[in-house]
Design an enzyme around this catalytic site. Structure first.
Site, mmCIF file in Angstrom:
data_model
loop_
_atom_site.group_PDB
_atom_site.id
_atom_site.type_symbol
_atom_site.label_atom_id
_atom_site.label_comp_id
_atom_site.label_asym_id
_atom_site.label_seq_id
_atom_site.Cartn_x
_atom_site.Cartn_y
_atom_site.Cartn_z
ATOM 1 N N SER A 7 2.049 14.700 1.817
ATOM 2 C CA SER A 7 3.553 13.022 2.098
ATOM 3 C C SER A 7 5.031 14.375 2.185
ATOM 4 O O SER A 7 5.439 15.673 1.830
ATOM 5 C CB SER A 7 3.932 13.076 0.828
ATOM 6 O OG SER A 7 5.434 13.186 -0.094
ATOM 7 N N HIS A 32 1.428 11.357 5.054
ATOM 8 C CA HIS A 32 2.061 10.292 4.010
ATOM 9 C C HIS A 32 3.666 10.342 3.826
ATOM 10 O O HIS A 32 4.426 10.965 4.153
ATOM 11 C CB HIS A 32 1.745 10.972 2.279
ATOM 12 C CG HIS A 32 1.884 10.008 1.541
ATOM 13 N ND1 HIS A 32 0.840 8.540 0.972
ATOM 14 C CD2 HIS A 32 2.751 9.629 0.193
ATOM 15 C CE1 HIS A 32 1.157 8.135 -0.067
ATOM 16 N NE2 HIS A 32 2.301 8.836 0.060
ATOM 17 N N ASP A 34 6.703 9.176 2.363
ATOM 18 C CA ASP A 34 7.346 8.856 1.936
ATOM 19 C C ASP A 34 8.185 7.191 1.458
ATOM 20 O O ASP A 34 9.698 7.807 1.986
ATOM 21 C CB ASP A 34 6.730 9.070 0.288
ATOM 22 C CG ASP A 34 6.366 9.095 -0.617
ATOM 23 O OD1 ASP A 34 5.682 8.449 -1.362
ATOM 24 O OD2 ASP A 34 5.838 10.671 -1.208
ATOM 25 N N MET A 36 11.424 5.273 -0.284
ATOM 26 C CA MET A 36 12.274 4.559 -1.060
ATOM 27 C C MET A 36 13.503 4.106 -1.031
ATOM 28 O O MET A 36 14.590 4.307 -0.078
ATOM 29 C CB MET A 36 12.423 6.078 -1.493
ATOM 30 C CG MET A 36 12.170 6.381 -1.886
ATOM 31 S SD MET A 36 11.586 8.644 -3.488
ATOM 32 C CE MET A 36 10.041 8.764 -2.760
ATOM 33 N N HIS A 65 3.783 4.907 3.331
ATOM 34 C CA HIS A 65 3.851 4.239 1.296
ATOM 35 C C HIS A 65 5.357 3.397 0.992
ATOM 36 O O HIS A 65 6.482 4.237 1.080
ATOM 37 C CB HIS A 65 3.564 4.998 0.326
ATOM 38 C CG HIS A 65 4.430 5.062 -1.708
ATOM 39 N ND1 HIS A 65 3.819 6.357 -2.067
ATOM 40 C CD2 HIS A 65 3.954 4.192 -1.468
ATOM 41 C CE1 HIS A 65 3.727 5.723 -3.490
ATOM 42 N NE2 HIS A 65 3.795 3.938 -2.745
ATOM 43 N N MET A 67 7.835 2.939 -1.078
ATOM 44 C CA MET A 67 8.832 1.733 -2.628
ATOM 45 C C MET A 67 9.990 1.128 -2.351
ATOM 46 O O MET A 67 10.936 1.837 -2.208
ATOM 47 C CB MET A 67 8.539 3.510 -3.608
ATOM 48 C CG MET A 67 7.074 4.242 -4.306
ATOM 49 S SD MET A 67 7.041 5.608 -3.279
ATOM 50 C CE MET A 67 7.246 6.437 -2.465
ATOM 51 N N MET A 136 -0.824 5.555 -8.636
ATOM 52 C CA MET A 136 -0.203 6.514 -8.831
ATOM 53 C C MET A 136 0.008 7.301 -10.062
ATOM 54 O O MET A 136 -0.420 6.826 -10.914
ATOM 55 C CB MET A 136 1.465 5.141 -9.051
ATOM 56 C CG MET A 136 1.819 4.689 -7.731
ATOM 57 S SD MET A 136 2.369 6.205 -6.043
ATOM 58 C CE MET A 136 3.039 6.942 -7.101
ATOM 59 N N ASP A 174 -1.508 9.064 -5.948
ATOM 60 C CA ASP A 174 -0.212 9.699 -5.393
ATOM 61 C C ASP A 174 0.380 10.805 -6.504
ATOM 62 O O ASP A 174 0.925 9.191 -7.433
ATOM 63 C CB ASP A 174 -0.212 8.927 -4.244
ATOM 64 C CG ASP A 174 1.520 9.284 -3.924
ATOM 65 O OD1 ASP A 174 2.145 10.640 -4.255
ATOM 66 O OD2 ASP A 174 1.489 8.741 -3.685
HETATM 67 C C1 DX5 Z 1 6.590 9.849 -5.397
HETATM 68 C C2 DX5 Z 1 6.343 9.683 -4.017
HETATM 69 C C3 DX5 Z 1 4.927 10.882 -3.985
HETATM 70 C C4 DX5 Z 1 5.560 12.194 -4.322
HETATM 71 C C5 DX5 Z 1 4.389 13.151 -4.041
HETATM 72 O O1 DX5 Z 1 7.370 8.839 -5.601
HETATM 73 O O2 DX5 Z 1 5.604 8.820 -4.339
HETATM 74 O O3 DX5 Z 1 3.878 10.782 -2.473
HETATM 75 O O4 DX5 Z 1 5.890 12.577 -3.004
HETATM 76 O O5 DX5 Z 1 4.707 14.800 -4.575
HETATM 77 P P1 DX5 Z 1 3.598 15.460 -5.198
HETATM 78 O O6 DX5 Z 1 2.620 16.082 -4.944
HETATM 79 O O7 DX5 Z 1 4.954 16.876 -5.357
HETATM 80 O O8 DX5 Z 1 3.446 14.889 -6.292
HETATM 81 ZN ZN ZN Z 2 3.922 8.217 -1.960
#
Ligand code: DX5
Ligand code: ZN
Length: 221
Positions: A7, A32, A34, A36, A65, A67, A136, A174
């Protein structure tokens, strides 16, 4: 096949292409991404322009991903020649069937993510239509959180649901994964492993190789 999807949330954004180059040299399979929005999760990360700044700078496919609330509005923005998966949260989709069809209509594999407290039964009528389920193992929103142990049981149950249905759907996990606990999630039946802080601390290429070494020992068993 077991795949590693580091990620970039945990990468140094001021040197993003360099960080991505390190994981590529280490042999990572996917990037990956992320995303948000500060509504679905209590944090804002980045959008499609940051992802697209990597276009052509790496051969690794994007594993997006989302979110975010109302993901349908933004799906097209994340479609590039390098986009392999777009994953949406079941909790964020009022018409999940429609959203999954929408993703597939864009020529991208569709993933559905479940928060730790969301039961597997929400997948009952969608399982055949998805390419990947993301379990998750932390509450989404931040990197560097602690793995929630009961999610192992959820992965095991999901793998047996898929086996019973004769499906070889990918199971992604994840949150809170490191070289110390990745064997547990592989044992439970996950095959696409996300890791953020465990990869991007210190030497990202060496950390990537360490994960891949564990995967190959695991596959040789
Ligand atoms: C959490 C994200 C993950 C996160 C993983 O909200 O979706 O992808 O970045 O990071 P680590 O591996 O540090 O938990
Ligand atoms: Zn993620």
């Amino acid at each position: 096949m077991i795949q590693l999807a580091p990620s970039i949330l945990s990468a140094d954004f001021s040197r993003l292409a360099e960080g991505v180059g390190m994981i590529e040299r280490g042999g990572a399979h996917l990037i990956h991404v992320d995303v948000m929005d500060g509504h679905f999760v209590p944090n804002i990360s980045f959008g499609s322009t940051v992802m697209k700044s990597l276009n052509g700078k790496t051969k690794m496919p994007y594993d997006v991903h989302l979110m975010i609330e109302d993901p349908d509005k933004y799906l097209e923005d994340f479609v590039t020649d390098q986009t392999e998966y777009i994953t949406v949260h079941q909790e964020a989709c009022i018409h999940l069937n429609r959203t999954v069809q929408h993703i597939r209509s864009l020529g991208v594999k569709a993933g559905v993510a479940l928060n730790p407290a969301t039961p597997l039964c929400v997948l009952d009528y969608i399982l055949e239509d998805v390419d990947m389920v993301l379990i998750m193992s932390v509450n989404p929103g931040f990197g560097g959180q602690k793995f929630i142990p009961y999610t192992l049981e959820k992965i095991r149950k999901l793998r047996s649901m898929l086996n019973e249905a004769g499906l070889s759907t990918d199971i992604q996990v994840d949150g809170g994964i490191s070289a110390a606990n990745v064997r547990d999630v592989l044992d439970a039946g996950a095959n696409v492993i996300v890791a953020g802080s465990a990869v991007f601390k210190n030497d990202a290429a060496a950390n990537t190789r360490e994960f891949l070494e564990i995967f190959s020992q695991y596959q040789e068993r």
